[in-house]
Design a protein around this motif. Structure first.
Motif, mmCIF file in Angstrom:
data_model
loop_
_atom_site.group_PDB
_atom_site.id
_atom_site.type_symbol
_atom_site.label_atom_id
_atom_site.label_comp_id
_atom_site.label_asym_id
_atom_site.label_seq_id
_atom_site.Cartn_x
_atom_site.Cartn_y
_atom_site.Cartn_z
ATOM 1 N N UNK A 19 -49.742 64.284 -29.875
ATOM 2 C CA UNK A 19 -49.052 64.542 -28.622
ATOM 3 C C UNK A 19 -49.972 65.449 -27.808
ATOM 4 N N UNK A 20 -50.326 64.965 -26.631
ATOM 5 C CA UNK A 20 -51.180 65.723 -25.722
ATOM 6 C C UNK A 20 -50.261 66.340 -24.684
ATOM 7 N N UNK A 37 -49.125 79.733 -26.514
ATOM 8 C CA UNK A 37 -48.764 78.403 -26.040
ATOM 9 C C UNK A 37 -48.553 77.452 -27.215
ATOM 10 N N UNK A 38 -49.461 77.484 -28.172
ATOM 11 C CA UNK A 38 -49.317 76.645 -29.363
ATOM 12 C C UNK A 38 -48.065 77.050 -30.140
ATOM 13 N N UNK A 39 -47.823 78.355 -30.244
ATOM 14 C CA UNK A 39 -46.637 78.837 -30.954
ATOM 15 C C UNK A 39 -45.345 78.355 -30.323
ATOM 16 N N UNK A 40 -45.325 78.242 -29.009
ATOM 17 C CA UNK A 40 -44.139 77.756 -28.307
ATOM 18 C C UNK A 40 -43.978 76.242 -28.472
ATOM 19 N N UNK A 41 -45.075 75.500 -28.369
ATOM 20 C CA UNK A 41 -44.997 74.036 -28.350
ATOM 21 C C UNK A 41 -44.939 73.393 -29.738
ATOM 22 N N UNK A 42 -45.673 73.924 -30.699
ATOM 23 C CA UNK A 42 -45.785 73.279 -32.013
ATOM 24 C C UNK A 42 -44.434 72.975 -32.668
ATOM 25 N N UNK A 43 -43.468 73.894 -32.679
ATOM 26 C CA UNK A 43 -42.187 73.579 -33.330
ATOM 27 C C UNK A 43 -41.410 72.459 -32.630
ATOM 28 N N UNK A 44 -41.712 72.234 -31.374
ATOM 29 C CA UNK A 44 -40.994 71.221 -30.609
ATOM 30 C C UNK A 44 -41.567 69.815 -30.810
ATOM 31 N N UNK A 50 -50.670 68.339 -32.385
ATOM 32 C CA UNK A 50 -50.603 68.887 -31.033
ATOM 33 C C UNK A 50 -52.002 69.102 -30.467
ATOM 34 N N UNK A 51 -52.204 68.620 -29.242
ATOM 35 C CA UNK A 51 -53.439 68.843 -28.505
ATOM 36 C C UNK A 51 -53.042 69.343 -27.119
ATOM 37 N N UNK A 52 -53.630 70.435 -26.689
ATOM 38 C CA UNK A 52 -53.391 70.943 -25.344
ATOM 39 C C UNK A 52 -54.467 70.397 -24.423
ATOM 40 N N UNK A 53 -54.097 70.142 -23.183
ATOM 41 C CA UNK A 53 -55.042 69.618 -22.203
ATOM 42 C C UNK A 53 -54.783 70.301 -20.874
ATOM 43 N N UNK A 54 -55.842 70.700 -20.202
ATOM 44 C CA UNK A 54 -55.722 71.182 -18.829
ATOM 45 C C UNK A 54 -56.837 70.541 -18.014
ATOM 46 N N UNK A 55 -56.684 70.576 -16.708
ATOM 47 C CA UNK A 55 -57.704 70.021 -15.822
ATOM 48 C C UNK A 55 -58.606 71.143 -15.336
ATOM 49 N N UNK A 56 -59.923 70.945 -15.465
ATOM 50 C CA UNK A 56 -60.858 71.960 -15.001
ATOM 51 C C UNK A 56 -61.001 71.886 -13.480
ATOM 52 N N UNK A 65 -57.739 71.700 -29.455
ATOM 53 C CA UNK A 65 -57.033 71.346 -30.681
ATOM 54 C C UNK A 65 -58.032 71.152 -31.796
ATOM 55 N N UNK A 66 -57.628 70.453 -32.861
ATOM 56 C CA UNK A 66 -58.550 70.193 -33.968
ATOM 57 C C UNK A 66 -59.814 69.471 -33.487
ATOM 58 N N UNK A 67 -60.960 69.931 -33.973
ATOM 59 C CA UNK A 67 -62.251 69.422 -33.508
ATOM 60 C C UNK A 67 -62.422 67.918 -33.561
ATOM 61 N N UNK A 68 -61.993 67.276 -34.656
ATOM 62 C CA UNK A 68 -62.201 65.835 -34.776
ATOM 63 C C UNK A 68 -61.348 65.068 -33.759
ATOM 64 N N UNK A 69 -60.195 65.603 -33.407
ATOM 65 C CA UNK A 69 -59.341 64.943 -32.415
ATOM 66 C C UNK A 69 -59.887 65.193 -31.013
ATOM 67 N N UNK A 70 -60.263 66.439 -30.742
ATOM 68 C CA UNK A 70 -60.841 66.769 -29.436
ATOM 69 C C UNK A 70 -62.092 65.929 -29.196
#
Length: 89
Positions: A19-20, A37-44, A50-56, A65-70
């Motif tokens: 889930x991104x 942020x991870x602490x808030x989202x992970x249980x949900x 979980x992978x976080x994404x933002x726009x630069x 997130x985990x290196x192999x997924x990123x």
């Protein structure tokens, strides 16, 4: 706490259901903010990676997130994902 709305995309990577979550850059601007942020989202999103994404500043996705997924997500554009709204309590 009030409900918060996020854009999320389910995307399989290396046989894992990921889930991104599109987050504001400020919510991952420091290691402490990333942890919160991870602490808030992970249980949900239990049972999904979980992978976080933002726009630069150039409007390119930056994945956290985990290196192999990123690594597998690097180079993908924002429009390549099927975004949907998720309202979280």
């Amino acid at each position: 706490m009030a409900a918060q709305t996020f854009q999320v995309a389910l995307h399989p990577v290396a046989g894992l259901q990921c889930v991104i979550v599109n987050v504001d850059p400020a919510s991952v601007s420091t290691p402490e903010m990333q942890k919160r942020t991870i602490g808030y989202l992970a249980p949900r999103f239990q049972g999904k990676q979980l992978v976080l994404m933002y726009l630069d500043l150039a409007r390119r996705p930056v994945f956290l997130g985990p290196g192999h997924i990123v690594g597998a997500l690097q180079g993908k554009g924002f429009s390549e994902f099927r975004w949907q709204k998720a309202v979280l309590q």
